[in-house]
Design a protein around this motif. Structure first.
Motif, PDB file in Angstrom:
ATOM      1  N   ALA A  89      25.285 -27.969 -22.503  1.00  0.00           N
ATOM      2  CA  ALA A  89      26.429 -27.038 -21.611  1.00  0.00           C
ATOM      3  C   ALA A  89      27.548 -27.139 -21.783  1.00  0.00           C
ATOM      4  N   MET A  90      28.112 -28.749 -22.536  1.00  0.00           N
ATOM      5  CA  MET A  90      29.286 -28.416 -22.254  1.00  0.00           C
ATOM      6  C   MET A  90      29.962 -28.269 -23.359  1.00  0.00           C
ATOM      7  N   ILE A 103      29.063 -24.938 -24.927  1.00  0.00           N
ATOM      8  CA  ILE A 103      28.800 -23.888 -24.480  1.00  0.00           C
ATOM      9  C   ILE A 103      29.819 -23.370 -23.603  1.00  0.00           C
ATOM     10  N   PRO A 104      30.700 -21.535 -24.491  1.00  0.00           N
ATOM     11  CA  PRO A 104      30.872 -21.590 -23.212  1.00  0.00           C
ATOM     12  C   PRO A 104      30.285 -20.573 -22.474  1.00  0.00           C
ATOM     13  N   HIS A 105      31.171 -20.468 -20.837  1.00  0.00           N
ATOM     14  CA  HIS A 105      30.128 -19.585 -19.826  1.00  0.00           C
ATOM     15  C   HIS A 105      30.145 -18.440 -20.301  1.00  0.00           C
ATOM     16  N   ILE A 146      36.025 -22.374 -21.423  1.00  0.00           N
ATOM     17  CA  ILE A 146      35.402 -22.882 -20.129  1.00  0.00           C
ATOM     18  C   ILE A 146      34.226 -23.627 -20.500  1.00  0.00           C
ATOM     19  N   ALA A 193      36.645 -17.583 -19.864  1.00  0.00           N
ATOM     20  CA  ALA A 193      35.278 -17.549 -19.753  1.00  0.00           C
ATOM     21  C   ALA A 193      34.608 -18.376 -21.439  1.00  0.00           C
ATOM     22  N   TRP A 234      27.340 -18.089 -22.690  1.00  0.00           N
ATOM     23  CA  TRP A 234      26.141 -18.571 -21.693  1.00  0.00           C
ATOM     24  C   TRP A 234      25.647 -17.540 -21.255  1.00  0.00           C
TER      25      TRP A 234
END
Lengths: 424, 424
Positions: B149-150, B152-154, A152, A149, B157
């Motif tokens: 959003a491409m 930042i790591p999930h 990605i 996480a 976020w």
């Protein structure tokens, strides 16, 4: 390991007649050694995958989506690194299941994957990963996939979730990092070989250091010596910082000249068959000032107390069988030593970091690193520093291999840590 | 621009007596030019920020969280690149508001930020970004923040969302990329200067190419010539691929020797004051085979039809004022040309890509690139290729500056594109 009393480093003064010589350090690895390491990796990959699959089973997932190049090389053999990843799109990302490893590859990479990751299955992609996700999870037969996480992108996560709503995405962190911090013999040999390449390169550079030569020129010269002396690439960009610039722990070499009567700091490393080294030496250009020498002795003393503590910890763990102390505990030892001296501010970075396929990996030896016993066998840096803004900076960095079973904490960086006088 | 008839490239045969000479290309930039470019960036940053703020206002957000090093350099001046980002943690990430730019920096970076981004406010961090997020958005007074959003790591976020639940995070893509694809004069000058460094380096390397020298040796030699010839760093790792290896569009140099009677492909670029170049030349080692020459002529012909189409498009846009064709349209032109020839398979990559602070940026000239008119002024690569697996590969890559206002589509890569014979 150092045997001096903690706090009173027994530093020699090394002028040109006493300088280390390149031949003092191990020769670059032979083709036969490289082939043996490659073979060792091939033999180790099934064990590594088995350990990951144990973790997957224990956590109740049937898939693991790998996104980082270090993990890819470790688990599949595909020798990407950070320089390749930028333009590779989703190529190289991989999915581990209970029985298979699928490596995603667009048309530019299918040949490379087949060549370097012969045990993996190539999953050919033409578009972005999420556009193939439903097919991939169906082919692989997975329904609960662990996803790194912190690696990605948020948007990719959202798109995977939408592309196969029946497949659960489980956010995870650090599974493969945890495996990678425990090193096998062939990995430790490569870190040592990369360290020797760096040791030799600095030894061969010493006669070229003169006041007036620029940081940038010396950095390039040192890089060249590593890359023609056994390194397949640098571990990271060479830092060469003169005088007050050495106060920037992450400064970059500039057109600034080497200054007489000041320090000259080199932070650098090599890569050998995928594995990296990292070392820092702070040299003296001409006669050291009393202040610089005082700073240097304090930093060396901080290293010594850490080395002594590591020795003691390894012996105790071997004899008593208990766990090793944590990374933060060793950071605190170095920091307390500098604080107790009272003359200088302490460093703002961590005491050290693990190293291997990546320059920075687990275990961490910083105040905010995981509060867990150090693993074994492993290898990490010990790099206390003292930085006086606009004045001077000193950092000394050695790699140490910790091995409880052998009862050893051995320094891998062999370039002397004494007061080396250059440019005279 | 080429003036030959499409499809019948008028290629000369250049043996040693006709080789280009390093002095044919522009000398490395002077210190004065570099200072002028730095000043141009400083002067341009307020305009760049103003354009971003217009977009923010139009989209109804009061903050923009910047995560990529290219955007950071473009908008703040902090000269990080991909090599620094790995170890920098959250340092260098930045928040743009209607009135301010905050740059996050831990203790290792505060001095560097103050030095290179004098117009930004340093926001000092000790821990990860999400642990400071509530304070940052409060200090900045923002409530709706656009986030790449491409990039930042999930997990990050999710943590930001949890740390300040009243602050809306708006997933966005490509806002700064869209600004960066339109280049000002000082940016285009630097791409041209970086191209000249690369042109000179290859010209100076030609006499060293002999059968038996390895790909790796030549790649290192070419790198050295660029880095001692005006490049502050490489744009990316040099590719040098001999004979059948040239069939791998993303191969890496190995210990394979240069082969007589086969091709030798170089794909490489330099960086000058932050801006990059990218070029590919496929040379012939000794007498070309008929097959290799046929492939080469077809690739050169594909480039020619693209150059002719670009010329026509720029003239039409200037005269009629209509939009330029799209990137995919030019990719299709090159691909159709190769398909029409009928003898060879077409390339699997895109025809080209924009270049600037990053090697790959907008505009894209691939079949899957955005279906939008090309911007102006801009600079991108034109790099068709033909790859015959296990046999041979040819790619020719030139950078082209497109400028509708000046009615020009000029090649920036000046190393001749003829049949260059080496190693005899």
């Amino acid at each position: 390991m150092s045997t001096v009393s903690p706090g009173r480093p027994d530093l020699r003064r090394l002028g040109p007649a006493e300088w280390p010589h390149p031949a003092d350090f191990a020769a670059p690895p032979t083709r036969a050694e490289r082939a043996r390491w490659e073979e060792a990796d091939r033999a180790a990959r099934p064990r590594r995958l088995a350990r990951l699959r144990e973790r997957m089973a224990a956590e109740g997932v049937d898939g693991y989506l790998g996104l980082r190049w270090e993990h890819m090389r470790y688990l599949t053999g595909l020798p990407f690194d950070e320089s390749e990843v930028t333009g590779s799109g989703d190529s190289g990302k991989f999915l581990v299941t209970a029985s298979d490893v699928f490596v995603l590859a667009d048309s530019r990479y299918t040949i490379a994957v087949a060549r370097h990751a012969p045990d993996a299955r190539v999953f050919e992609i033409q578009r972005q990963m999420h556009e193939h996700w439903a097919d991939l999870v169906a082919d692989a037969g997975v329904t609960r996939v662990a996803v790194e996480a912190m690696s990605i992108p948020h948007l990719t996560w959202e798109r995977l979730a939408a592309a196969a709503p029946n497949v659960e995405l489980r956010p995870i962190e650090g599974w493969v990092e945890a495996l990678r911090q425990v090193k096998d013999a062939s990995e430790l040999e490569r870190v040592a070989a990369a360290s020797a390449v760096a040791d030799r390169a600095l030894a061969s550079l010493l006669p070229s250091i003169r006041p007036g030569v620029t940081e940038r020129e010396l950095a390039l010269d040192l890089e060249w010596r590593m890359r023609t002396g056994g390194a397949e690439r640098l571990a990271f960009d060479v830092a060469c910082l003169a005088g007050p610039e050495a106060a920037l722990p992450h400064g970059s070499p500039g057109d600034r000249p080497v200054l007489a009567g000041a320090v000259l700091l080199f932070d650098f490393g090599a890569q050998v068959e995928g594995y990296r080294s990292d070392m820092t030496r702070t040299l003296f250009v001409g006669e050291p000032s009393e202040r610089d020498l005082g700073v240097y002795e304090t930093v060396a003393g901080a290293q010594d107390v850490v080395f002594a503590a590591l020795d003691a910890a390894v012996s105790a763990a071997r004899d008593g069988g208990g766990p090793l102390p944590t990374g933060p505990a060793f950071d605190a030892i170095a920091r307390s030593f500098i604080d107790a001296d009272g003359r200088w501010p302490s460093y703002g970075h961590g005491l050290g970091h693990g190293i291997g396929l990546a320059v920075h990996e687990l275990p961490g030896l910083g105040s905010r690193s995981p509060n867990e016993p150090l693993p074994t066998p492993t290898v990490f840096s010990v790099e206390p520093g003292i930085y006086l803004e606009d004045e001077t900076g000193v950092r000394i960095e050695d790699l140490v291999v910790l091995d409880v079973e052998r009862g050893r904490a051995d320094r891998v960086t062999l370039f002397p840590r004494d007061v080396v006088i250059v440019g005279t």
